[in-house]
Structures are given as structure tokens and as C-alpha cells.
Write an enzyme that holds these catalytic residues in place. Structure first.
Site, PDB file in Angstrom:
ATOM      1  N   TYR A  24      -7.274  -0.178   0.233  1.00 55.06           N
ATOM      2  CA  TYR A  24      -8.257   0.463   1.099  1.00 55.06           C
ATOM      3  C   TYR A  24      -9.344   1.182   0.308  1.00 55.06           C
ATOM      4  O   TYR A  24     -10.455   1.356   0.800  1.00 55.06           O
ATOM      5  CB  TYR A  24      -7.572   1.485   2.021  1.00 55.06           C
ATOM      6  CG  TYR A  24      -7.107   0.939   3.339  1.00 55.06           C
ATOM      7  CD1 TYR A  24      -6.297  -0.189   3.390  1.00 55.06           C
ATOM      8  CD2 TYR A  24      -7.466   1.546   4.527  1.00 55.06           C
ATOM      9  CE1 TYR A  24      -5.858  -0.682   4.599  1.00 55.06           C
ATOM     10  CE2 TYR A  24      -7.021   1.061   5.745  1.00 55.06           C
ATOM     11  CZ  TYR A  24      -6.221  -0.057   5.773  1.00 55.06           C
ATOM     12  OH  TYR A  24      -5.788  -0.540   6.978  1.00 55.06           O
ATOM     13  N   LYS A  54       5.377  -6.493  -2.597  1.00 54.18           N
ATOM     14  CA  LYS A  54       5.244  -7.948  -2.766  1.00 54.18           C
ATOM     15  C   LYS A  54       5.358  -8.210  -4.266  1.00 54.18           C
ATOM     16  O   LYS A  54       4.469  -8.800  -4.901  1.00 54.18           O
ATOM     17  CB  LYS A  54       3.896  -8.418  -2.185  1.00 54.18           C
ATOM     18  CG  LYS A  54       3.738  -9.923  -2.115  1.00 54.18           C
ATOM     19  CD  LYS A  54       4.595 -10.575  -1.027  1.00 54.18           C
ATOM     20  CE  LYS A  54       4.475 -12.090  -1.102  1.00 54.18           C
ATOM     21  NZ  LYS A  54       5.412 -12.773  -0.182  1.00 54.18           N
ATOM     22  N   ASP A 113       6.935  -9.680   3.537  1.00 58.39           N
ATOM     23  CA  ASP A 113       7.093 -10.725   4.558  1.00 58.39           C
ATOM     24  C   ASP A 113       8.475 -10.634   5.197  1.00 58.39           C
ATOM     25  O   ASP A 113       8.643 -10.725   6.409  1.00 58.39           O
ATOM     26  CB  ASP A 113       6.806 -12.123   3.982  1.00 58.39           C
ATOM     27  CG  ASP A 113       7.539 -12.410   2.678  1.00 58.39           C
ATOM     28  OD1 ASP A 113       8.132 -11.476   2.089  1.00 58.39           O
ATOM     29  OD2 ASP A 113       7.517 -13.576   2.236  1.00 58.39           O
ATOM     30  N   ASP A 171      -0.131  -0.180   7.124  1.00 59.92           N
ATOM     31  CA  ASP A 171      -0.981  -0.359   8.299  1.00 59.92           C
ATOM     32  C   ASP A 171      -0.376  -1.427   9.205  1.00 59.92           C
ATOM     33  O   ASP A 171      -0.226  -1.238  10.415  1.00 59.92           O
ATOM     34  CB  ASP A 171      -2.389  -0.772   7.846  1.00 59.92           C
ATOM     35  CG  ASP A 171      -3.314  -1.029   9.030  1.00 59.92           C
ATOM     36  OD1 ASP A 171      -3.285  -0.213   9.976  1.00 59.92           O
ATOM     37  OD2 ASP A 171      -4.048  -2.036   9.004  1.00 59.92           O
ATOM     38  N   ASP A 207       2.151  -0.959  12.926  1.00 60.17           N
ATOM     39  CA  ASP A 207       1.818  -1.500  14.250  1.00 60.17           C
ATOM     40  C   ASP A 207       2.984  -2.308  14.817  1.00 60.17           C
ATOM     41  O   ASP A 207       3.279  -2.238  16.011  1.00 60.17           O
ATOM     42  CB  ASP A 207       0.564  -2.396  14.183  1.00 60.17           C
ATOM     43  CG  ASP A 207      -0.695  -1.636  14.584  1.00 60.17           C
ATOM     44  OD1 ASP A 207      -0.706  -0.395  14.453  1.00 60.17           O
ATOM     45  OD2 ASP A 207      -1.666  -2.280  15.032  1.00 60.17           O
TER      46      ASP A 207
HETATM   47  C1  IPM Z   1      -4.640   2.978  11.425  1.00 58.88           C
HETATM   48  C2  IPM Z   1      -5.882   2.237  11.755  1.00 58.88           C
HETATM   49  C3  IPM Z   1      -6.912   2.526  10.669  1.00 58.88           C
HETATM   50  C4  IPM Z   1      -6.353   1.989   9.370  1.00 58.88           C
HETATM   51  C5  IPM Z   1      -8.302   1.964  10.936  1.00 58.88           C
HETATM   52  C6  IPM Z   1      -8.834   2.413  12.271  1.00 58.88           C
HETATM   53  C7  IPM Z   1      -9.245   2.328   9.829  1.00 58.88           C
HETATM   54  O1  IPM Z   1      -5.624   0.888  11.914  1.00 58.88           O
HETATM   55  O2  IPM Z   1      -4.687   4.221  11.291  1.00 58.88           O
HETATM   56  O3  IPM Z   1      -3.593   2.339  11.293  1.00 58.88           O
HETATM   57  O4  IPM Z   1      -6.447   0.793   9.086  1.00 58.88           O
HETATM   58  O5  IPM Z   1      -5.788   2.780   8.618  1.00 58.88           O
HETATM   59 MG    MG Z   2      -3.549   0.396  11.875  1.00 53.66          MG
END
Ligand code: IPM
Ligand code: MG
Length: 370
Positions: free
Chosen positions: A146, A196, A228, A252, A256
Site C-alpha cells: 500500500y 506467500k 491462498d 485487506d 472482507d
Molecule cells: C479497508 C478498505 C480500505 C483499504 C480502502 C477504502 C482504502 O478497503 O479499510 O479495508 O483498502 O484499506
Molecule cells: Mg478493505
């Protein structure tokens, strides 16, 4: 932070979309907690994200960052929306978030994923796989791909070429590893480090440094997993995990996946901490422009983020427990915002949900006094 301290400064950053609806509800909860526990909180408020672009032409105005630097904690709603999506990358609302993370050195991102019993049935996975799920993803937040340099898109002999750099030094790895080992020690004593290392040298270093750091934590069980496989295991058998630690990008993605397992993205809080436990607290969900302004949003993720704030930055665990118990009780009462509604429960709006959390806080607090 001084343990005796009971006066704090909190910066409120409602942001965009439903952020401006859910954040004030969390503030009502914080105010109630400060009354119960006799704490003194001063609030400031500022703009970040799309609203800051509209007002100042940039997603993270200097004034906002300066206020964030002097606060004990920052509570953020959400940033972003369709009207800002066509802006160049450096001017997008998300940059505001990234700027706060790096500007405040918030390297440790804590993303708990837990299934609330009342909601387990809304998971896309089978009930027995997710009921009782309680895992914690610790994502490195200020390094990795990032932020690595060089980055950008350039033209090389007439051909466009994009580049990002995946870089970690050993200090960045050991400090996030220590946060993760410490957390695992306070939970079920198991840590899974995700990398990885079969392909990327930077994550071979990650694996080596996590293993070296493990020597300080012989009581914690450490396992390494390729990313993975970790993605697969998360949807195959998520309850095998206690704490997961990983780099910025893998974190990230995996967070999710983990959030969705619980069936309630609208419920999940997060904390981003620096080396002194100063933190920024925000719901995992986004700004949800489609339902913004309609009093429909679920305020519970932001309310639970406020609970994390009491626990980690303000060192007021009793207030954190009270808020979490009140949320639990409100769900047990059958109240649901639209995102978590199922037949047989009571559909309520943003405001009513928060009203009921307040009512339950008061009931639980009173019954504790008796
Ligand atoms: C998160 C989001 C952010 C990230 C974006 C909005 C920049 O997806 O906090 O997970 O990728 O860190
Ligand atoms: Mg995110």
C-alpha cells in the site's frame, strides 16, 4: 497512557454517506457511558473524505490531521461515494483514510469477526460452520504494497507500465507480530501468520521474523499459512482460527472474507492502533450511498467501534463491556435494522436501534449496581 486519566479528547470524523448518520448514534452511546463511569470527554469534529474534498479540495485537510494528532482517539464513520469516484487516485476520499493511517502511524489494524448468535443464520455459510465464530484479524496497516516506493504508472518505450512495491523491513514485521502474539495470549493462545513465502521474498522475511519473535512468546502456538490456503480455510472451516496476522494487502482481502462469514458486515467494528494505543475506530462497512440519508443504516458497527475505543485507547474496559452487552441484549430483544432483518424479528431504523441500545445500557448498568 496514564491509567489514572479520566479526561479524554476524541475527534469525530463522520465522513460521507451513512457515516453522518451512524456516528452521532455512537456519540449518544459514548455520552451515556461517560455518565455511568464518570469520565470526562471533550469532542472535536472535522471533515475527511468526500465532504472534505467538496469543502477544501482535498480528502485530508491539514487541520483534520492536526486535530487527529492531538486527540486520544478518533472515531470515524465512513468515506466515499459515487460522486468522487472519477477523481484521480491522489484526490479520492480513500486517500483521506490512508493519510490518517500513515500520518498517525496506526500500524496495527484489529478486525474482529464474530458471529452474533441472533444473526448466525444470515451467513452465506452453513450454520454449524459459523455459529460461535470468534476470530481476530490483525492487519499491518502502514506498510507493505500500500505504501511501498517506487509506485505509479509511467510510459516505458511507448508502453504503459504500472508499478507498486511490496516492501517490509524486519522492524515493521516484528512490531506487528508482537501485537498479534499479545492479543493471542489474551485470547485462545493461537496465532496463524499468513504470507506467500513460497513465491515472494518479502514474505519469506515476514515468516522468518514472525518465527524469531515467537521465541518471546513460547506460550502461544504459532502456525504459518500461505494466503491462498488461508482464503480457502476461512470459507472451509473458519473456527480453526483464533488470531490471524498478515500484511496490509492480504489483510485487506482476508478481512472482507472473514466479515462476510459472520453474516453481518453491518455489525463489525475495527481499531487501528499506534505504538501507544492511540487509535482510530471505525466500522468495517463503507458509506453505503444507496441507503444514505434514510435513517436505515445499522449503527451497531460504529457503536461497537466505540466500545473498542473504550477498551484499547481509553483503558475503560467496563464501559466497553457494558456497550457490548447492551448491543447483544438489543439483538436478543429481536430488534434488527434492514440489513440484518429476518422474518419474525422487529425491523427498526437507525435511531430506534440506538435508542434501544441506550435503554439496555441503562438497564444492565442499574442491575449491576443492585
Ligand atoms: C479497508 C478498505 C480500505 C483499504 C480502502 C477504502 C482504502 O478497503 O479499510 O479495508 O483498502 O484499506
Ligand atoms: Mg478493505
Amino acid at each position: 497512557m496514564n491509567k489514572e486519566k479520566s479526561n479524554y479528547q476524541i475527534l469525530l470524523l463522520p465522513g460521507d454517506g451513512i457515516g453522518v448518520e451512524v456516528l452521532p448514534q455512537a456519540v449518544r452511546i459514548i455520552r451515556a457511558a461517560t455518565e455511568f463511569y464518570d469520565l470526562d470527554i471533550e469532542y472535536s469534529e472535522a471533515l475527511v473524505g468526500g465532504c472534505a474534498i467538496d469543502e477544501y479540495g482535498e480528502p485530508l485537510p491539514t487541520a483534520t490531521l492536526e486535530l487527529a494528532k492531538v486527540a486520544d482517539a478518533v472515531l470515524l464513520g465512513a468515506v466515499g461515494g459515487p460522486q468522487w469516484e472519477s477523481l484521480p487516485m491522489q484526490q479520492r476520499p480513500e486517500r483521506g483514510l490512508l493519510g490518517l493511517r500513515s500520518g498517525l502511524s496506526l500500524f496495527a489494524n484489529l478486525r474482529p469477526a464474530m458471529t452474533f448468535p441472533a444473526l448466525a443464520r444470515s451467513s452465506s455459510l452453513k450454520l454449524d460452520l459459523v455459529s460461535g465464530l470468534d476470530l481476530l484479524i490483525i492487519r499491518e496497516l502502514t506498510g507493505g504494497i500500500y505504501f511501498g516506493q517506487p509506485r505509479g504508472v509511467k510510459v516505458n518505450q511507448g508502453v504503459r507500465e504500472g508499478i507498486n512495491t511490496y516492501v517490509y523491513n524486519e522492524h515493521e514485521i516484528s512490531r506487528i507480530a508482537r501485537v498479534a502474539f499479545d492479543m493471542a495470549r489474551k485470547r485462545r493462545g493461537r496465532l496463524c501468520s499468513v504470507d506467500k513465502a513460497n513465491v515472494l521474498e518479502v514474505t519469506q522475511l515476514w515468516r522468518d521474523v514472525v518465527t524469531e519473535t515467537h521465541a518471546e512468546y513460547p506460550d502461544v502456538e504459532l502456525e504459518h499459512m500461505y494466503v491462498d490456503n488461508a482464503g480457502m480455510q476461512l470459507v472451509r472451516s473458519p473456527k480453526q482460527f483464533d488470531v490471524i496476522v498478515t500484511g496490509n494487502m492480504f489483510g485487506d482481502i482476508l478481512s472482507d472474507v472473514a466479515a462476510m462469514l459472520t453474516g453481518s458486515l453491518g455489525m463489525l467494528p475495527s481499531a487501528s492502533l499506534d505504538a501507544n494505543n492511540k487509535g482510530m475506530y471505525e466500522p468495517v462497512h463503507g458509506s453505503a450511498p444507496d441507503i444514505a440519508g434514510k435513517n436505515l443504516a445499522n449503527p451497531l458497527a460504529t457503536i461497537l467501534s466505540a466500545a473498542m475505543m473504550f477498551r484499547y485507547s481509553l483503558e475503560q474496559p467496563a464501559a466497553a463491556d457494558l456497550i457490548e452487552q447492551a448491543v447483544q441484549a438489543t439483538l436478543d430483544d429481536g430488534l434488527r435494522t434492514a440489513d440484518i432483518y429476518t422474518p419474525g424479528t422487529t425491523k427498526v431504523n437507525t435511531l430506534t436501534m440506538a435508542d434501544n441500545v441506550l435503554k439496555n445500557m441503562s438497564n444492565i448498568f442499574q442491575s449491576g449496581l443492585r
